[in-house]
Design an enzyme around this catalytic site. Sequence first.
Site, PDB file in Angstrom:
ATOM      1  N   ARG A 205       0.862  -1.176   0.000  1.00 60.32           N
ATOM      2  CA  ARG A 205       0.000   0.000   0.000  1.00 60.32           C
ATOM      3  C   ARG A 205       0.904   1.233   0.000  1.00 60.32           C
ATOM      4  O   ARG A 205       2.113   1.147   0.099  1.00 60.32           O
ATOM      5  CB  ARG A 205      -0.991   0.014   1.165  1.00 60.32           C
ATOM      6  CG  ARG A 205      -0.636  -0.685   2.439  1.00 60.32           C
ATOM      7  CD  ARG A 205       0.482  -0.067   3.216  1.00 60.32           C
ATOM      8  NE  ARG A 205       0.285   1.350   3.470  1.00 60.32           N
ATOM      9  CZ  ARG A 205       1.257   2.198   3.705  1.00 60.32           C
ATOM     10  NH1 ARG A 205       2.527   1.794   3.687  1.00 60.32           N
ATOM     11  NH2 ARG A 205       1.023   3.469   3.941  1.00 60.32           N
ATOM     12  N   GLY A 206       0.267   2.412  -0.162  1.00 57.69           N
ATOM     13  CA  GLY A 206       1.017   3.638  -0.371  1.00 57.69           C
ATOM     14  C   GLY A 206       1.070   3.927  -1.857  1.00 57.69           C
ATOM     15  O   GLY A 206       1.432   3.051  -2.655  1.00 57.69           O
ATOM     16  N   ALA A 207       0.699   5.149  -2.237  1.00 57.80           N
ATOM     17  CA  ALA A 207       0.509   5.452  -3.662  1.00 57.80           C
ATOM     18  C   ALA A 207       1.719   5.114  -4.540  1.00 57.80           C
ATOM     19  O   ALA A 207       1.572   4.428  -5.560  1.00 57.80           O
ATOM     20  CB  ALA A 207       0.105   6.914  -3.827  1.00 57.80           C
TER      21      ALA A 207
ATOM     22  N   ARG B  94      -7.438  -0.214  -6.683  1.00 56.38           N
ATOM     23  CA  ARG B  94      -7.616   0.881  -5.715  1.00 56.38           C
ATOM     24  C   ARG B  94      -7.897   2.157  -6.508  1.00 56.38           C
ATOM     25  O   ARG B  94      -7.057   2.578  -7.304  1.00 56.38           O
ATOM     26  CB  ARG B  94      -6.349   1.096  -4.869  1.00 56.38           C
ATOM     27  CG  ARG B  94      -5.790  -0.093  -4.101  1.00 56.38           C
ATOM     28  CD  ARG B  94      -6.538  -0.444  -2.832  1.00 56.38           C
ATOM     29  NE  ARG B  94      -6.763   0.628  -1.899  1.00 56.38           N
ATOM     30  CZ  ARG B  94      -5.926   0.988  -0.917  1.00 56.38           C
ATOM     31  NH1 ARG B  94      -4.767   0.373  -0.782  1.00 56.38           N
ATOM     32  NH2 ARG B  94      -6.257   1.948  -0.077  1.00 56.38           N
TER      33      ARG B  94
ATOM     34  N   GLN C 244      -1.727   1.993  10.254  1.00 56.48           N
ATOM     35  CA  GLN C 244      -0.457   2.107   9.529  1.00 56.48           C
ATOM     36  C   GLN C 244       0.589   2.890  10.323  1.00 56.48           C
ATOM     37  O   GLN C 244       1.780   2.612  10.232  1.00 56.48           O
ATOM     38  CB  GLN C 244      -0.670   2.773   8.169  1.00 56.48           C
ATOM     39  CG  GLN C 244      -1.479   1.950   7.180  1.00 56.48           C
ATOM     40  CD  GLN C 244      -2.924   2.379   7.146  1.00 56.48           C
ATOM     41  OE1 GLN C 244      -3.481   2.765   8.169  1.00 56.48           O
ATOM     42  NE2 GLN C 244      -3.541   2.339   5.973  1.00 56.48           N
TER      43      GLN C 244
ATOM     44  N   ASP D 264      -2.045  10.681  -1.790  1.00 56.99           N
ATOM     45  CA  ASP D 264      -2.440   9.683  -2.778  1.00 56.99           C
ATOM     46  C   ASP D 264      -2.886  10.317  -4.083  1.00 56.99           C
ATOM     47  O   ASP D 264      -2.798   9.695  -5.135  1.00 56.99           O
ATOM     48  CB  ASP D 264      -3.551   8.806  -2.210  1.00 56.99           C
ATOM     49  CG  ASP D 264      -3.019   7.811  -1.205  1.00 56.99           C
ATOM     50  OD1 ASP D 264      -2.783   6.650  -1.587  1.00 56.99           O
ATOM     51  OD2 ASP D 264      -2.805   8.194  -0.041  1.00 56.99           O
TER      52      ASP D 264
ATOM     53  N   ASN E  69      -5.472  12.085   1.034  1.00 55.09           N
ATOM     54  CA  ASN E  69      -4.530  11.238   1.767  1.00 55.09           C
ATOM     55  C   ASN E  69      -5.337  10.376   2.737  1.00 55.09           C
ATOM     56  O   ASN E  69      -6.563  10.456   2.781  1.00 55.09           O
ATOM     57  CB  ASN E  69      -3.496  12.096   2.502  1.00 55.09           C
ATOM     58  CG  ASN E  69      -2.323  11.273   3.017  1.00 55.09           C
ATOM     59  OD1 ASN E  69      -1.737  10.479   2.273  1.00 55.09           O
ATOM     60  ND2 ASN E  69      -1.971  11.447   4.275  1.00 55.09           N
ATOM     61  N   LYS E  70      -4.649   9.559   3.489  1.00 54.13           N
ATOM     62  CA  LYS E  70      -5.323   8.624   4.385  1.00 54.13           C
ATOM     63  C   LYS E  70      -6.352   9.330   5.261  1.00 54.13           C
ATOM     64  O   LYS E  70      -6.124  10.434   5.731  1.00 54.13           O
ATOM     65  CB  LYS E  70      -4.280   7.915   5.259  1.00 54.13           C
ATOM     66  CG  LYS E  70      -4.838   6.855   6.184  1.00 54.13           C
ATOM     67  CD  LYS E  70      -5.686   5.819   5.468  1.00 54.13           C
ATOM     68  CE  LYS E  70      -4.963   5.125   4.342  1.00 54.13           C
ATOM     69  NZ  LYS E  70      -5.834   4.259   3.537  1.00 54.13           N
TER      70      LYS E  70
END
Length: 346
Positions: free
Chosen positions: A46-48, A89, A196, A237, A247-248
């Site tokens: 995960r993570g863009a 995603r 996370q 993201d 973002n998250k």
Amino acid sequence: MSFRTIEWRDNKVVMIDQTRLPGEEVYNEYTDFQSVAEAIRGMIIRGAPAIGVAAAMGIALGAREIIADTHESFFRQLDNVCNVMARTRPTAVNLFWAIERMKRVAESHRDKDLNSIREILKAEAIRIEEEDLEICRAIGRNGAPLIKEGATILTHCNAGGLATAGYGTALGVIRAAHEAGKRIQVFADETRPWLQGARLTSWELMKDGIPVTLISDNMAGYFMRKGEIDVCVVGADRIAANGDTANKIGTYSVAVLAKENKIPFYVAAPVSTLDLSLKSGEDIPIEERHSREVTHLQGLPVAPEGVKVRNPAFDVTPARYIAGIITEKGVVRGDYEKELRALVGR
């Protein structure tokens, strides 16, 4: 760094399983594009930026799986591989950036034989990984001067080596400041519901010997008001043309609290995270995930069965809360619509 987030090894894609951290450091091997797509969907990676690298490597694997006698058949099947990756995603724009880059490379070598195209796609995927590491180090260099000696930095979610091919975006800034000899410490939000910050950011920083204090998400305002936080740095993201940043989930809350307490709030992201086709954050698609992520923790129920749940994975922080956007090409401030377009043109 003592771990690898993702790499191409012996015609396999190898990823650290982020769902197993911090308890176990396990590396999974993938030999087909469908399993890579499922790893992205299941947040094993995960993570863009890391998702972009994974998608590129998944496409390279898919190209090797294709059985075709003609270029027409090969490219039709390759489109299907790309479509599978695109459905994993929806919010992280790096995913679509990497897919389009791989498609362009394949099309530009359409005159070559199919085995050559397969090798070219593999080389391009590896190049994307290598470039991401260089880009993150440049983001770190550009952002480190914004971190003062003795600063306490608040970060949200994980925008570190685990969210990229290595080094990180927000944590890249923190790492670069630490490597420059600055005495700093980090407050990491735990970042519900996937934790996370607790599981990944704390793990990364402790491995690097950077002082880190873990707090729950609802403690950020308390520590800001007490004057214990000097600056906030987060990843992204997707960034719209006007600077609005997805973002998250929970990032928007941190940004509002930071502005109220006169604390600078920075976004660190590669240029590939910019989506100048979107006027504002209102146009950014927000992924909603399964209710079980909220109602259960490590498989155990933490809420009554049958309760209604909303679980957006991201939120959008309006540009007015952002003191600057740190990229590999420099730091952008002020008129984001003008400055981001100028940045892309450099």
